[in-house]
Write a protein that holds these residues in place. Structure first.
Motif, PDB file in Angstrom:
ATOM      1  N   LEU A 153      -7.303 -13.435 -10.563  1.00  0.00           N
ATOM      2  CA  LEU A 153      -8.346 -13.354  -9.564  1.00  0.00           C
ATOM      3  C   LEU A 153      -8.569 -11.950  -8.869  1.00  0.00           C
ATOM      4  O   LEU A 153      -9.637 -11.531  -8.574  1.00  0.00           O
ATOM      5  CB  LEU A 153      -7.808 -14.179  -8.345  1.00  0.00           C
ATOM      6  CG  LEU A 153      -7.631 -15.629  -8.811  1.00  0.00           C
ATOM      7  CD1 LEU A 153      -7.350 -16.545  -7.246  1.00  0.00           C
ATOM      8  CD2 LEU A 153      -8.986 -16.484  -9.031  1.00  0.00           C
TER       9      LEU A 153
ATOM     10  N   GLN B  14      -0.941 -11.641  -0.950  1.00  0.00           N
ATOM     11  CA  GLN B  14      -0.771 -12.080   0.418  1.00  0.00           C
ATOM     12  C   GLN B  14       0.586 -11.045   0.806  1.00  0.00           C
ATOM     13  O   GLN B  14       1.458 -11.400   1.730  1.00  0.00           O
ATOM     14  CB  GLN B  14      -0.322 -13.528   0.618  1.00  0.00           C
ATOM     15  CG  GLN B  14      -1.537 -13.937   0.769  1.00  0.00           C
ATOM     16  CD  GLN B  14      -1.611 -15.590   0.702  1.00  0.00           C
ATOM     17  OE1 GLN B  14      -0.574 -16.016   0.412  1.00  0.00           O
ATOM     18  NE2 GLN B  14      -2.763 -16.256   0.527  1.00  0.00           N
TER      19      GLN B  14
ATOM     20  N   LYS C 194     -10.592  -9.895 -11.416  1.00  0.00           N
ATOM     21  CA  LYS C 194     -11.935 -10.007 -11.212  1.00  0.00           C
ATOM     22  C   LYS C 194     -12.456  -9.288 -10.216  1.00  0.00           C
ATOM     23  O   LYS C 194     -13.520  -8.544 -10.224  1.00  0.00           O
ATOM     24  CB  LYS C 194     -12.493 -11.512 -11.281  1.00  0.00           C
ATOM     25  CG  LYS C 194     -12.400 -12.458 -12.459  1.00  0.00           C
ATOM     26  CD  LYS C 194     -12.804 -13.814 -12.293  1.00  0.00           C
ATOM     27  CE  LYS C 194     -11.951 -14.777 -13.021  1.00  0.00           C
ATOM     28  NZ  LYS C 194     -11.957 -16.047 -12.410  1.00  0.00           N
ATOM     29  N   ALA C 195     -11.796  -9.494  -9.045  1.00  0.00           N
ATOM     30  CA  ALA C 195     -12.217  -8.813  -7.838  1.00  0.00           C
ATOM     31  C   ALA C 195     -12.385  -7.219  -7.974  1.00  0.00           C
ATOM     32  O   ALA C 195     -13.295  -6.362  -7.743  1.00  0.00           O
ATOM     33  CB  ALA C 195     -11.328  -9.019  -6.624  1.00  0.00           C
TER      34      ALA C 195
ATOM     35  N   VAL D 299      -4.986  -2.161  -2.525  1.00  0.00           N
ATOM     36  CA  VAL D 299      -5.380  -3.178  -1.390  1.00  0.00           C
ATOM     37  C   VAL D 299      -5.722  -4.434  -2.089  1.00  0.00           C
ATOM     38  O   VAL D 299      -5.322  -5.526  -1.475  1.00  0.00           O
ATOM     39  CB  VAL D 299      -6.087  -2.517  -0.217  1.00  0.00           C
ATOM     40  CG1 VAL D 299      -6.242  -3.411   0.823  1.00  0.00           C
ATOM     41  CG2 VAL D 299      -5.464  -1.372   0.118  1.00  0.00           C
ATOM     42  N   ILE D 300      -6.812  -4.478  -2.846  1.00  0.00           N
ATOM     43  CA  ILE D 300      -7.314  -5.661  -3.240  1.00  0.00           C
ATOM     44  C   ILE D 300      -6.371  -6.694  -3.959  1.00  0.00           C
ATOM     45  O   ILE D 300      -6.164  -7.796  -3.471  1.00  0.00           O
ATOM     46  CB  ILE D 300      -8.587  -5.392  -4.316  1.00  0.00           C
ATOM     47  CG1 ILE D 300      -9.630  -5.000  -3.396  1.00  0.00           C
ATOM     48  CG2 ILE D 300      -8.884  -6.946  -4.858  1.00  0.00           C
ATOM     49  CD1 ILE D 300     -10.764  -4.619  -4.375  1.00  0.00           C
TER      50      ILE D 300
ATOM     51  N   PHE E 150      -6.306   3.657  -3.497  1.00  0.00           N
ATOM     52  CA  PHE E 150      -5.971   2.870  -2.480  1.00  0.00           C
ATOM     53  C   PHE E 150      -6.766   1.624  -2.480  1.00  0.00           C
ATOM     54  O   PHE E 150      -6.421   0.614  -2.320  1.00  0.00           O
ATOM     55  CB  PHE E 150      -6.591   3.694  -1.201  1.00  0.00           C
ATOM     56  CG  PHE E 150      -5.310   4.390  -0.720  1.00  0.00           C
ATOM     57  CD1 PHE E 150      -4.188   3.490  -0.284  1.00  0.00           C
ATOM     58  CD2 PHE E 150      -5.144   5.697  -0.703  1.00  0.00           C
ATOM     59  CE1 PHE E 150      -2.971   4.095   0.265  1.00  0.00           C
ATOM     60  CE2 PHE E 150      -4.185   6.287  -0.079  1.00  0.00           C
ATOM     61  CZ  PHE E 150      -3.074   5.497   0.352  1.00  0.00           C
ATOM     62  N   VAL E 151      -8.105   1.544  -2.790  1.00  0.00           N
ATOM     63  CA  VAL E 151      -8.935   0.498  -2.926  1.00  0.00           C
ATOM     64  C   VAL E 151      -8.469  -0.520  -4.028  1.00  0.00           C
ATOM     65  O   VAL E 151      -8.303  -1.705  -3.647  1.00  0.00           O
ATOM     66  CB  VAL E 151     -10.236   0.729  -3.346  1.00  0.00           C
ATOM     67  CG1 VAL E 151     -11.199  -0.633  -3.454  1.00  0.00           C
ATOM     68  CG2 VAL E 151     -11.074   1.697  -2.202  1.00  0.00           C
TER      69      VAL E 151
ATOM     70  N   SER F 277      -2.877  -6.641  -3.408  1.00  0.00           N
ATOM     71  CA  SER F 277      -2.100  -6.816  -2.380  1.00  0.00           C
ATOM     72  C   SER F 277      -2.690  -7.852  -1.430  1.00  0.00           C
ATOM     73  O   SER F 277      -1.696  -8.863  -0.920  1.00  0.00           O
ATOM     74  CB  SER F 277      -1.594  -5.639  -1.733  1.00  0.00           C
ATOM     75  OG  SER F 277      -2.478  -5.114  -0.875  1.00  0.00           O
ATOM     76  N   TRP F 278      -3.899  -8.104  -1.293  1.00  0.00           N
ATOM     77  CA  TRP F 278      -4.402  -9.307  -0.573  1.00  0.00           C
ATOM     78  C   TRP F 278      -4.321 -10.419  -1.356  1.00  0.00           C
ATOM     79  O   TRP F 278      -3.799 -11.521  -0.594  1.00  0.00           O
ATOM     80  CB  TRP F 278      -5.564  -9.076  -0.168  1.00  0.00           C
ATOM     81  CG  TRP F 278      -6.302  -8.058   1.098  1.00  0.00           C
ATOM     82  CD1 TRP F 278      -5.072  -7.788   2.010  1.00  0.00           C
ATOM     83  CD2 TRP F 278      -7.413  -7.421   1.574  1.00  0.00           C
ATOM     84  NE1 TRP F 278      -5.719  -6.981   2.938  1.00  0.00           N
ATOM     85  CE2 TRP F 278      -7.052  -6.737   2.519  1.00  0.00           C
ATOM     86  CE3 TRP F 278      -8.665  -7.595   1.146  1.00  0.00           C
ATOM     87  CZ2 TRP F 278      -7.920  -6.157   3.302  1.00  0.00           C
ATOM     88  CZ3 TRP F 278      -9.535  -6.805   1.510  1.00  0.00           C
ATOM     89  CH2 TRP F 278      -9.215  -6.400   2.816  1.00  0.00           C
ATOM     90  N   ASN F 279      -4.403 -10.277  -2.510  1.00  0.00           N
ATOM     91  CA  ASN F 279      -4.350 -11.339  -3.491  1.00  0.00           C
ATOM     92  C   ASN F 279      -2.955 -12.033  -3.438  1.00  0.00           C
ATOM     93  O   ASN F 279      -2.688 -13.261  -3.594  1.00  0.00           O
ATOM     94  CB  ASN F 279      -4.638 -10.825  -5.003  1.00  0.00           C
ATOM     95  CG  ASN F 279      -4.676 -12.221  -6.088  1.00  0.00           C
ATOM     96  OD1 ASN F 279      -5.156 -13.107  -5.454  1.00  0.00           O
ATOM     97  ND2 ASN F 279      -4.350 -12.062  -7.111  1.00  0.00           N
TER      98      ASN F 279
ATOM     99  N   VAL G  76       0.877  -1.211  -0.128  1.00  0.00           N
ATOM    100  CA  VAL G  76      -0.020  -0.041   0.106  1.00  0.00           C
ATOM    101  C   VAL G  76       0.977   1.289  -0.003  1.00  0.00           C
ATOM    102  O   VAL G  76       0.551   2.286  -0.852  1.00  0.00           O
ATOM    103  CB  VAL G  76      -1.014   0.069   1.233  1.00  0.00           C
ATOM    104  CG1 VAL G  76      -1.748   1.166   1.327  1.00  0.00           C
ATOM    105  CG2 VAL G  76      -1.910  -1.312   1.325  1.00  0.00           C
TER     106      VAL G  76
ATOM    107  N   ALA H 245     -15.195  -4.224  -7.928  1.00  0.00           N
ATOM    108  CA  ALA H 245     -15.125  -3.325  -7.055  1.00  0.00           C
ATOM    109  C   ALA H 245     -15.053  -1.774  -7.737  1.00  0.00           C
ATOM    110  O   ALA H 245     -15.488  -0.843  -7.495  1.00  0.00           O
ATOM    111  CB  ALA H 245     -13.948  -3.386  -6.116  1.00  0.00           C
TER     112      ALA H 245
END
Lengths: 270, 233
Positions: free
Chosen positions: B208, B192, B211-212, B185-186, B181-182, B188-190, B50, B216
């Motif tokens: 993945l 990990q 798509k997310a 972050v998505i 930012f949104v 960066s979660w993917n 982030v 969003a």
């Protein structure tokens, strides 16, 4: 050492407190300001934000205890980033229909829907398999949005879209809200995580940072709502910060293995 | 007044969604090492996704905004955003590499591949035992530059419609940062939290996050295009 009694709150309870506290607080701020024709009651907006902080910090605490791999601030930033857009979305839509008072409700509903959808995506598409992801992100984005909106209201003293854009967005104070608000929401768990993390300590830390944010925003609001109302925000913010700081300090002492005085604080402050 | 939906709004929505997707894919290219990299125990830049995305994205936004004050043409604006973001990311990686070689004193090596795909240098002999690589090797540097390019173009592409809708630079910048930012972050979660670049096995997971981010992005775009300036009542 005196045994300090802690508290334990269910997520559902906190959601109720968060929604009711922030929405009622925002309406109270705007209503009292409009009734008296002053901006003196703007500080209530910051107190409304504290309820949202309580709600949001708990949801971040619940999700991040599963370990997302990116650190706690990422989730706070996701929620706050979305909140920056969502906070004025409701006000704008409500303003265009000439029904400004419904703004916070539209904002809250849209933010919670957004959080729920992103949580579902995380679980279903990115295969997180965290059972409370949808619920937690819904709470987190709803709480962040209400906190940003409440702080914006306390900076501008009104619920009008044009006024919030002029006093909060155009002056750049939203950047302050963005960081201080994000801090209030993600810092508590970031600072307290670990095997002995306790809900009361984390949440009181959130309230402490919320008080600090109130103090900072009070300084900002000297420009927007005038000196006297801003001083009220500063003084109340400082008092809240001090109260929660002492409380947090005592909770930290309660959970510590041993407390060794280093002479940094006078004994009377403990 | 009522809600009007016209072609222009669809184009703005498309720009916001595509910009978000570029950011989302760009994050996968940036060599993020997180806290282990800060201790020279993993390959990549020693900070979180982030933070890096914010750094490069905001620099991209600044440079795009500067160009936007001169022209309305979208192409130079996108190019300036990309260049600004790339300069920022390259400066970060170069300075990081200086610190890794002169202050920490470690060779740059990737633990995810046996041979650097660009220079073909062998990697395993240089990976210190107990770590997963150190520093930012050539392939990560190139990958990071590509990531910054995508992020910069994406950031500028989000900022452009925001400014066209509201005509208010401050508001547009804040909206663009929020959406950025949104969308950072998505992915960066993917991944990990850590990734080395396009040669990392985790990179294959990008569809993945794509798509997310698409869903969003659509939700955010609906919100952004519906916020239109109100006349002073």
């Amino acid at each position: 050492m005196d045994q300090l009694k802690g508290f334990k709150l269910e997520p559902k309870q906190l959601r109720m407190y968060g929604i009711i506290g922030s929405v009622v607080g925002i309406y109270l701020t705007v209503g009292l300001n409009a009734m008296t024709g002053t901006k003196v009651f703007s500080f209530i907006g910051c107190i409304a934000a504290l309820f949202a902080v309580l709600w949001g910090a708990n949801s971040i605490r619940r999700i991040c205890s599963y370990g997302l791999g990116t650190g706690v601030p990422a989730m706070g930033m996701l929620c706050t980033g979305m909140a920056c857009v969502a906070a004025v979305f409701g006000l704008n839509i409500a303003g265009r229909f000439g029904f400004e008072i419904a703004g916070p409700i539209i904002t809250l509903v849209y933010a919670m829907v957004f959080g729920y959808v992103v949580g579902t995506l995380c679980n279903k598409v990115m295969k997180f398999n965290i059972p409370i992801m949808e619920e937690g992100l819904m709470d987190g984005s709803g709480a962040c949005t209400m906190a940003v909106l409440a702080w914006s209201v306390s900076l501008s003293g009104s619920l009008s879209y044009n006024e919030i854009i002029a006093t909060v967005y155009n002056t750049g104070f939203l950047a302050v809200i963005f960081i201080l608000g994000g801090m209030a929401l993600f810092h508590p768990f970031n600072a307290n995580l670990g095997p002995d993390e306790k809900q009361d300590r984390t949440l009181i830390d959130g309230m402490m940072v919320g008080g600090l944010a109130m103090f900072g925003l009070g300084i900002c609001s000297i420009v927007t709502i005038g000196f006297a109302p801003a001083m009220l925000t500063i003084v109340v913010g400082f008092a809240l910060w001090y109260y929660f700081f002492v409380w947090y300090f005592r909770l930290a002492k309660r959970d510590a293995a041993a407390v060794v005085g280093t002479g940094l604080l006078p004994p009377s402050a403990l | 007044m009522s809600l009007v939906f016209d072609t222009n709004m669809l184009i703005y929505m498309l720009e916001i969604v595509v910009g978000g997707l570029l950011v989302s894919v760009g994050v996968h290219f940036v060599p993020v090492g997180g806290a282990p990299a800060a201790m020279a125990q993993a390959t990549g830049i020693g900070t979180g996704t982030v933070t890096l995305a914010a750094g490069s994205g905001l620099t991209g936004l600044l440079s795009a905004g500067l160009m936007m004050s001169v022209t309305d043409n979208i192409w130079p604006i996108l190019a300036t955003g990309a260049v600004g973001s790339m300069i920022m990311m390259d400066a970060t990686m170069l300075t990081g590499d200086f610190i890794y070689s002169y202050a920490v004193g470690c060779p740059y090596a990737s633990a995810k591949v046996n041979y650097d795909p660009i220079t073909m240098f062998p990697q395993p002999p240089y990976v210190a035992p107990g770590t997963v690589g150190q520093g930012i090797p050539t392939v990560c540097f190139v990958s990071g530059t590509i990531g910054a390019l995508l992020g910069g173009v994406g950031g500028a592409m989000i900022y452009y419609p925001c400014l066209q809708i509201g005509g208010n630079p401050a508001q547009a910048a804040i909206f663009a940062i929020g959406i950025f930012f949104v969308q950072a972050v998505i992915p960066s979660w993917n991944i990990q939290g850590t990734i080395e670049g396009f040669h990392d096995p985790k990179f294959k997971k990008w569809p993945l996050a794509f798509k997310a981010s698409l869903v969003a992005g659509i939700l955010l775009a609906i919100m952004t295009v519906l916020i239109q300036p109100l006349g002073v009542a």
